[in-house]
Scaffold this active site. Structure first.
Site, PDB file in Angstrom:
ATOM      1  CG  HIS A 112      -4.945  37.747 -38.541  1.00  0.00           C
ATOM      2  ND1 HIS A 112      -5.870  38.513 -38.983  1.00  0.00           N
ATOM      3  CD2 HIS A 112      -5.132  36.275 -38.568  1.00  0.00           C
ATOM      4  CE1 HIS A 112      -6.806  37.457 -39.312  1.00  0.00           C
ATOM      5  NE2 HIS A 112      -6.744  36.274 -38.892  1.00  0.00           N
TER       6      HIS A 112
ATOM      7  CG  HIS B 197      -6.474  39.960 -34.631  1.00  0.00           C
ATOM      8  ND1 HIS B 197      -6.166  41.404 -34.685  1.00  0.00           N
ATOM      9  CD2 HIS B 197      -6.126  39.462 -35.982  1.00  0.00           C
ATOM     10  CE1 HIS B 197      -5.862  41.951 -35.972  1.00  0.00           C
ATOM     11  NE2 HIS B 197      -5.948  40.725 -36.792  1.00  0.00           N
TER      12      HIS B 197
ATOM     13  CG  ASP C  80      -7.148  44.017 -38.894  1.00  0.00           C
ATOM     14  OD1 ASP C  80      -6.387  45.001 -38.467  1.00  0.00           O
ATOM     15  OD2 ASP C  80      -6.203  42.972 -39.523  1.00  0.00           O
TER      16      ASP C  80
END
Length: 259
Positions: free
Chosen positions: A61, A59, A136
């Site tokens: 982030h 992802h 995550d």
């Protein structure tokens, strides 16, 4: 086709991140999963004589993609990430989506869509190596915060991961197990598997030993976020087990406020 080597690297100590190097000796291909910092990755590859060929991002982030551009500039590696994150992952070369499959040195890599922590979050599952790189979405005894998705999306994502074989090794991206354990025990203080795992986890962390990877079968038995459809847990949270997304939402709400 030989076995893959998986190397865990601790990076960004303030957020207790892990990144993982995956190396196939026969082909020489080497991938890194979620390199939040380029330095430790470059040092480890140099030490081992490996050439980085790929970056896999779960992802967008920054603590997962912060090293992308430096690593790409230094090695010319190919960056692979979610099509949904096409505008949010630095240096992205190849987009993938749920159900796609590629390989590293002939070992298949399955892409799983696991939105919840973010929209477009993906996981990489390597059946030959019984290895799951889930960013995550799933942690040992926990899960990520729900920044962009809905409870229904997050529960669907966790359900998909729960369906993988028990012997799957879960390579999650943070060393959060101790705090997750404290929270889990605050909800289920008498849970026998949790109490047994507490002894092991406390001993490991006292010695400075990582708890990642963890075994998916143990997570299925003890991680409350993988059991929100169980009546006993739902009752403790005052929710109906027939609506696991609502149970998940309540559990996540409590974890967000836990200290």
């Amino acid at each position: 086709m030989g076995a893959l080597s998986v190397i865990r690297l601790a990076i960004l100590p303030d957020s207790a991140n892990y990144t993982f190097l995956i190396h196939d000796a026969a082909s020489g291909q080497t991938a890194v999963v979620d390199p939040g910092d380029a330095g430790p990755v470059q040092e480890e590859c140099q030490r081992r004589g490996w050439r980085l060929t790929h970056i896999w991002n779960t992802h967008h982030h920054h603590d997962h993609v912060g090293g992308n551009l430096a690593l790409k500039a230094a090695t010319g590696c190919t960056v692979i990430g979610s099509a949904v994150d096409a505008g949010r992952i630095p240096g992205l070369d190849r987009t993938v989506a749920d159900g796609d499959c590629f390989d590293i040195g002939g070992h298949p890599v399955q892409v799983l869509g696991v939105s919840g922590h973010t929209i477009g979050h993906i996981a990489f599952y390597l059946p030959d190596a019984a290895a799951l790189f889930c960013g995550d979405t799933l942690f040992s005894l926990g899960c990520g915060r729900m920044f962009e998705g809905s409870p229904q999306q997050f529960w669907q994502a966790l359900s998909r991961l729960r369906a993988l074989p028990d012997d799957t090794l879960v390579y999650c991206a943070h060393e959060y197990t101790e705090s997750n354990l404290r929270f889990a025990l605050s909800i289920e203080p008498d849970h026998p598997v949790l109490k047994q795992r507490a002894l092991v986890i406390t001993a490991l962390r006292y010695q400075g030993v990582p708890t990642v990877p963890c075994l998916l079968g143990e997570e299925k038995a003890s991680n409350p976020f993988l059991r929100v459809d169980q009546p006993e847990l739902a009752a403790l949270l005052g929710r109906d087990a027939g609506d696991p997304a609502a149970v998940f939402a309540e559990l996540r709400r409590r974890k967000d406020g836990f200290s």
